[in-house]
Design an enzyme around this catalytic site. Structure first.
Site, PDB file in Angstrom:
ATOM      1  N   ASN A 112       0.834  -1.193   0.000  1.00  0.00           N
ATOM      2  CA  ASN A 112       0.000   0.000   0.000  1.00  0.00           C
ATOM      3  C   ASN A 112       0.872   1.248   0.000  1.00  0.00           C
ATOM      4  OD1 ASN A 112      -2.599  -1.103  -0.018  1.00  0.00           O
ATOM      5  ND2 ASN A 112      -2.625  -1.361   2.199  1.00  0.00           N
ATOM      6  N   LYS A 191      -4.642   4.473  -6.886  1.00  0.00           N
ATOM      7  CA  LYS A 191      -4.876   3.613  -5.727  1.00  0.00           C
ATOM      8  C   LYS A 191      -4.536   4.356  -4.442  1.00  0.00           C
ATOM      9  CE  LYS A 191      -5.552  -0.175  -3.314  1.00  0.00           C
ATOM     10  NZ  LYS A 191      -4.620  -1.324  -3.406  1.00  0.00           N
TER      11      LYS A 191
END
Length: 312
Positions: A112, A191
């Site tokens: 992430n 994202k």
């Protein structure tokens, strides 16, 4: 010395690492799974992959970082190392292995947020680096049993250095619902924007994603996203605010019952990836002389929560 014959190794034996190992296995082999903890097994482990009502056991070559650095395990055959540890672990986890990798080995970071790639780039010693992101859902029931809980996309693309060999790229794209994307950075920023909006708010408010549809969060989500668009533009990445907001709310709608990774980290009193998510936006904003006060506020709130349980 144990020398696994797998072309692919995965650094990080968590939910995503084990899920990828299962998806990348062939009839007679599986990727080498590298565990950062102590590994007592005899260089292989029976893992279980659960999807729906079916559970499939499979044997996976296994090694610890300490076994590799002590030259008890060789990486001589590895052509691709996939790094699936948390963002804040990437640099330290990869550092002791770099010298053990073959010169032609390609590296793929899957985590992430953004930021570690900028540090890793200086450590490559001539190797190629690709970056990726996945929305696959995976849940670790125990150390060696993972359940697939979502069918999200996996997006991968080249970043710097020599290109990934086509034969390895073909193997990699056997991951379910995966695609090769170039340039990759715009996809990672998109994202990032989703994580910037959802992760800290869900963690601070101890709520599932679906609750963020409430009108009281809209102004904050809008401001966080506006700052991402502004900072990305300064970094050479063009994003469209309306499309990003539509994507964020689509993710909220599709994951109403999900507990974000940051919420789970806060709930279990673990370090979060805030520095690679909102912290990355705030740091880039400071670098370019821009304002990212809302992202800075999220970073401060999450760090405050982390400090609370660190002191306990």
């Amino acid at each position: 010395m144990f020398t696994p014959k797998a072309d692919i190794a995965i650094l990080g034996a968590g939910a995503i690492g084990q899920s990828f190992a299962y998806q990348l296995r062939s009839n007679d082999s599986a990727p080498l799974l590298i565990n950062r903890g102590n590994t007592q097994q005899n260089h292989q482990q029976r893992l279980t992959f659960k999807q729906g009502q079916s559970s499939t056991p499979y044997l996976c070559p296994l090694a610890s970082v300490s076994q590799i650095t002590a030259q008890q395990v060789s990486l001589a055959h590895v052509k691709l190392l996939i790094v699936t540890v948390k963002a804040y672990q990437v640099v330290d986890a990869l550092r002791p292995l770099i010298a053990m990798l073959p010169p032609q080995c390609h590296i793929l970071l899957m985590h992430n947020g953004l930021g570690p790639h900028e540090v890793v780039e200086s450590q490559l010693q001539g190797r190629g680096l690709s970056l990726g992101t996945t929305s696959q859902g995976a849940l670790l029931h125990n150390q060696w049993q993972v359940e697939k809980t979502g069918d999200g996309k996996t997006q991968i693309g080249h970043y710097v250095g020599p290109l990934m060999p086509n034969v390895i790229k073909s193997q990699l794209l056997s991951i379910a619902n995966s695609q090769w994307c170039e340039p990759i950075l715009p996809f990672l920023w998109q994202k990032l924007a989703v994580n910037v909006a959802i992760n800290p708010l869900s963690a601070i408010n101890l709520c599932c994603n679906g609750e963020l549809i409430d009108e009281k969060y809209r102004i904050t989500i809008n401001k966080l996203t506006e700052e991402v668009v502004t900072v990305a533009a300064a970094d050479g990445i063009e994003l469209e605010l309306t499309q990003l907001l539509e994507r964020i709310y689509a993710v909220i709608d599709l994951t109403v019952n999900n507990r974000s990774s940051m919420l789970q980290d806060i709930s279990f009193e673990r370090i979060t990836e805030i520095d690679a998510i909102n912290g990355y936006v705030a740091a880039k904003a400071k670098h370019y002389g821009l304002n990212a006060s809302e992202n800075e506020r999220m970073v401060a709130r999450i760090r405050s929560l982390q400090n609370t349980y660190k002191r306990a």
